[in-house]
Design a protein around this motif. Sequence first.
Motif, PDB file in Angstrom:
ATOM      1  N   THR A 180       1.960  21.173  -4.349  1.00 18.89           N
ATOM      2  CA  THR A 180       2.663  20.858  -5.603  1.00 18.89           C
ATOM      3  C   THR A 180       4.162  21.054  -5.446  1.00 18.89           C
ATOM      4  O   THR A 180       4.967  20.190  -5.821  1.00 18.89           O
ATOM      5  CB  THR A 180       2.161  21.804  -6.727  1.00 18.89           C
ATOM      6  OG1 THR A 180       0.740  21.779  -6.722  1.00 18.89           O
ATOM      7  CG2 THR A 180       2.688  21.414  -8.079  1.00 18.89           C
ATOM      8  N   ILE A 181       4.517  22.202  -4.875  1.00 20.10           N
ATOM      9  CA  ILE A 181       5.942  22.518  -4.699  1.00 20.10           C
ATOM     10  C   ILE A 181       6.605  21.467  -3.803  1.00 20.10           C
ATOM     11  O   ILE A 181       7.649  20.905  -4.129  1.00 20.10           O
ATOM     12  CB  ILE A 181       6.110  23.930  -4.082  1.00 20.10           C
ATOM     13  CG1 ILE A 181       5.760  24.991  -5.114  1.00 20.10           C
ATOM     14  CG2 ILE A 181       7.514  24.150  -3.559  1.00 20.10           C
ATOM     15  CD1 ILE A 181       5.804  26.416  -4.593  1.00 20.10           C
ATOM     16  N   TYR A 182       5.961  21.179  -2.672  1.00 18.78           N
ATOM     17  CA  TYR A 182       6.543  20.254  -1.701  1.00 18.78           C
ATOM     18  C   TYR A 182       6.711  18.854  -2.310  1.00 18.78           C
ATOM     19  O   TYR A 182       7.765  18.229  -2.179  1.00 18.78           O
ATOM     20  CB  TYR A 182       5.655  20.205  -0.454  1.00 18.78           C
ATOM     21  CG  TYR A 182       6.107  19.181   0.565  1.00 18.78           C
ATOM     22  CD1 TYR A 182       7.180  19.458   1.404  1.00 18.78           C
ATOM     23  CD2 TYR A 182       5.473  17.948   0.678  1.00 18.78           C
ATOM     24  CE1 TYR A 182       7.614  18.520   2.334  1.00 18.78           C
ATOM     25  CE2 TYR A 182       5.897  17.006   1.603  1.00 18.78           C
ATOM     26  CZ  TYR A 182       6.962  17.295   2.429  1.00 18.78           C
ATOM     27  OH  TYR A 182       7.387  16.357   3.335  1.00 18.78           O
ATOM     28  N   GLU A 183       5.687  18.397  -2.988  1.00 21.88           N
ATOM     29  CA  GLU A 183       5.774  17.051  -3.567  1.00 21.88           C
ATOM     30  C   GLU A 183       6.876  16.973  -4.621  1.00 21.88           C
ATOM     31  O   GLU A 183       7.590  15.976  -4.714  1.00 21.88           O
ATOM     32  CB  GLU A 183       4.417  16.626  -4.151  1.00 21.88           C
ATOM     33  CG  GLU A 183       3.436  16.271  -3.044  1.00 21.88           C
ATOM     34  CD  GLU A 183       2.073  15.827  -3.551  1.00 21.88           C
ATOM     35  OE1 GLU A 183       1.839  15.888  -4.772  1.00 21.88           O
ATOM     36  OE2 GLU A 183       1.241  15.431  -2.717  1.00 21.88           O
ATOM     37  N   LYS A 184       7.008  18.011  -5.404  1.00 21.00           N
ATOM     38  CA  LYS A 184       8.090  18.062  -6.407  1.00 21.00           C
ATOM     39  C   LYS A 184       9.438  18.017  -5.705  1.00 21.00           C
ATOM     40  O   LYS A 184      10.329  17.260  -6.088  1.00 21.00           O
ATOM     41  CB  LYS A 184       7.987  19.358  -7.227  1.00 21.00           C
ATOM     42  CG  LYS A 184       7.090  19.221  -8.418  1.00 21.00           C
ATOM     43  CD  LYS A 184       7.901  18.632  -9.583  1.00 21.00           C
ATOM     44  CE  LYS A 184       7.042  18.566 -10.838  1.00 21.00           C
ATOM     45  NZ  LYS A 184       7.550  17.586 -11.797  1.00 21.00           N
TER      46      LYS A 184
END
Lengths: 87, 374
Positions: free
Chosen positions: B91-95
């Motif tokens: 989630t963090i990376y995609e954001k």
Amino acid sequence: MKIRDGFMLREIAGQWVVVPLGEKVVEFNGIMTLSQSGALLWQVLEKNASEEDLVEVILKEYTIDKETAETDVREFVSIIREKNLIN
Amino acid sequence: MSLRWGELYSQLISGARERKELISASFELTARCNLQCKMCYVSHSVNDLKTKAKELTTAEWIRLAEEARDAGLLFLTLTGGEVFIREDFKTIYEKFMQMGFVIQIYTNGTLLTKDHVNWLASIPPSKVSITLYGASRKTYQEVTGYAEGFDKTIRAIDDLLAKGITTEIKTTVIQGTRYEFDALLDIALQRKLQLGIVNYVSPNRECSHSDPVGNRLSSQELLQYEIHMSEREQQLTAENIKDITKITDAVTEEVMPAKLDVVRLKDTPALAFPCLAGTSAAWVTWDGRLLPCGLLDIPETNPLEKGFKAAWEELKNKCTLIPVCKECQECKYQSLCEHCPARLFRETGYYDQPAPYLCELAQSRSVYKDRMKA
């Protein structure tokens, strides 16, 4: 004409750069720098514009003749079209 | 109008440094790790619930990233601990990938499954940097406490390369890997990769189970390692195989990527850091402190409380107060020494006191150089 979704124009340390976002990094492997006038055209193209609109913006912002503005705009559009950055 | 990353990189970095604008940062997403490396400078156990509870939440990381982007951040390194133990890493990376950063991921590679690699291939970072802690299961057991880690890491490297993801491998030179240079180099060469060498092991910043100083090489041993490296390089250059290694930094290689960054700008006051730390680069710890560099724990500011931009400005000001080590500056071995305020502080407790370990190493290099000349 409009800039495709998935690209962000950013001013980094005094330079304009275009960074691909998310999945777009797969098709646009790199980073693109733009001149001040290129960045201006990009910002106009983010909202949809014709070549005539772009020429008008350039003429408003810079003291150059219409013919030079048209040539510059055509060249800019051709480059970003070649890179598949506009619809 | 368009340049390759590398060409543009130097331009942007030097521009940011001149203007004292943030361009590069590391987000230490967690201090927890599945490995228990003997030389680690910041690592807590994967099951350390107290530490986990203090880690920034998904929303906090996203908020900090947005604010850092607005403050100018472009080059973002995601590091740990081990980033893949965070359940919200995806989630963090995609954001972050939607925010306009150029991202690289530091990982030990042991948790990277085929699914991870397929996912990363659909939204690839600019680079995945993997540290190899040895060239065999035996060494992995000795250094990390996890023999299977070797097979898993090699598999991850090969999977990443097969998917065309830019991958870097590096190793940390310690007692356990002291005689493994050749075997590690073979692993790199077989994959047409350079081998990054982390030759400096710092004393702990925070870690309960490790003993970096007890496990690092003495200055003489490190010199012998470097000599061996250089001999292998010469041998391979004769076979037309070039640029096989590069000396890198365990913490954040991107902060000092090119020689031009080491040269102090003539018209600026003497800043203690030779790299971008505290001028154009920063580090956010797993619990939300903003630091100039991951080796240090002071000076710090609080970006969650003050907002990232204000915390960054405050940090830059604090960094201007860090004294330069005059003795180091005037030392005749300076060109052979990799001293900086962070290393001096970790070694001596002071930013401006020469560190005997670094002094001995620089001196040994000089003696060897003179002997070679003679």
